[in-house]
Write an enzyme that holds these catalytic residues in place. Structure first.
Site, PDB file in Angstrom:
ATOM      1  N   TYR A 157       0.848  -1.205   0.000  1.00 48.37           N
ATOM      2  CA  TYR A 157       0.000   0.000   0.000  1.00 48.37           C
ATOM      3  C   TYR A 157       0.886   1.259   0.000  1.00 48.37           C
ATOM      4  O   TYR A 157       0.526   2.291  -0.561  1.00 48.37           O
ATOM      5  CB  TYR A 157      -0.976  -0.030   1.176  1.00 48.37           C
ATOM      6  CG  TYR A 157      -2.165   0.893   1.001  1.00 48.37           C
ATOM      7  CD1 TYR A 157      -3.028   0.759  -0.083  1.00 48.37           C
ATOM      8  CD2 TYR A 157      -2.426   1.899   1.923  1.00 48.37           C
ATOM      9  CE1 TYR A 157      -4.120   1.602  -0.246  1.00 48.37           C
ATOM     10  CE2 TYR A 157      -3.521   2.747   1.770  1.00 48.37           C
ATOM     11  CZ  TYR A 157      -4.364   2.591   0.690  1.00 48.37           C
ATOM     12  OH  TYR A 157      -5.434   3.434   0.533  1.00 48.37           O
ATOM     13  N   LYS A 164      -3.190   8.425   2.817  1.00 46.29           N
ATOM     14  CA  LYS A 164      -4.397   8.259   3.650  1.00 46.29           C
ATOM     15  C   LYS A 164      -4.178   8.793   5.068  1.00 46.29           C
ATOM     16  O   LYS A 164      -5.114   9.305   5.691  1.00 46.29           O
ATOM     17  CB  LYS A 164      -4.844   6.795   3.675  1.00 46.29           C
ATOM     18  CG  LYS A 164      -5.402   6.274   2.345  1.00 46.29           C
ATOM     19  CD  LYS A 164      -6.639   7.029   1.859  1.00 46.29           C
ATOM     20  CE  LYS A 164      -7.347   6.270   0.740  1.00 46.29           C
ATOM     21  NZ  LYS A 164      -8.463   7.063   0.152  1.00 46.29           N
TER      22      LYS A 164
END
Ligand code: 0WE
Length: 262
Positions: A157, A164
């Protein structure tokens, strides 16, 4: 007699009928809201327009969220179409990182890959929220989507986790800024969903399968699950909730050591 009767929503980020943004759009509409759409230009006519039409929506506008002028244009069009003080619900459901930055080592992230991911995936929330301020209705709600990789390391990720994290912090600062005007700002942290954004990501299929085996509720997350939470956060039922991250993850995030069987 819906929870969101006479509410007007604008949703950024529908790509197709698998999109979490589309699950949110359908749920808001099912509870009485009118829904408008903005997405990248290349998806508008073939993908977004037909979906919008199926909900009786007429507001469909392209937007590259890296371009302030295009963001301004969308909200100018909203004001022309709906008027000032008309936007009750703003949904931000978009992200982008270069594919090469979603595999391998985070330490190899380039300066421009880092800047791109943070611009599209985090700064865009600040930019669209600011542009929406003149058209917000009293008591408006802003909602964005985040993922567990913001707080714990999720293999591959990488830069999206950092983006995020910035997005979640932005939710808190925006909530503090806009709270005095009665505007709430929240995020939903969804478990993995098989959307276009997940297609072809290294290891997604196995992490999706493992999620189902270890999450307390032993099930994958659907766009309807996220839609339900979005209806709640957008409604007066959540009138005292702002700056929050709400997990729609079958309980996955509470596990200390996520191992299956049982
Ligand atoms: O936030 C996301 C995905 C966001 C995303 C996806 C892509 C794919 C295609 C951002 N940029 C791109 N760029 C592309 O070129 N998720 C929460 C889904 C996701 O993405 C992962 C995951 C999960 C879960 C990437 C690596 C590991 C896990």
């Amino acid at each position: 007699m819906g929870l969101l009767d006479s509410k007007k929503a604008l949703i950024f980020g529908v790509a197709n009928d698998h999109s979490i943004a589309w699950g949110i759009a359908q749920a808001l509409h099912a509870h009485g809201a009118t829904v408008g759409f903005s997405s990248v230009e290349s998806l508008i006519e073939r993908r977004v327009r037909p979906l919008a039409q199926s909900l009786g929506s007429t507001f469909v506008e392209p937007c590259d969220v890296q371009d302030d002028a295009q963001i301004e244009r969308v909200f100018a069009r909203w004001r022309d179409a709906e008027g000032e003080g008309s936007l009750d619900i703003l949904v931000h459901a978009l992200a982008f990182a270069k594919r090469e930055d979603l595999a391998g080592a985070f330490v190899d992230t380039s300066r421009d890959g880092f800047a791109l991911a943070l611009d599209v995936s985090a700064y865009s929330l600040v930019a669209v929220t600011r542009a929406a301020v003149p058209v917000f209705a009293p008591g408006a709600s802003v909602l964005t989507l985040t993922y567990y990789g913001a707080e714990k390391v999720v293999a591959n990720y990488n830069v999206m986790g950092v983006a995020k994290a910035a997005l979640e912090a932005s939710v808190r600062y925006l909530a503090a800024d806009l709270g005095p005007r009665g505007i709430r700002v929240n995020a939903i942290s969804s478990g993995p969903v098989r959307t276009l954004a997940a297609a072809g990501i290294a290891g997604f299929k196995s992490m999706y399968g493992q999620f189902r085996e270890v999450a307390p509720l032993r099930s994958n997350i659907t766009i309807e699950d996220v839609g339900g939470a979005a209806v709640f956060l957008s409604s007066s039922l959540a009138g005292a909730i702002s700056g929050e991250v709400l997990y729609v993850d079958g309980g996955f995030n509470v596990l200390g050591v996520p191992v299956g069987e049982g």
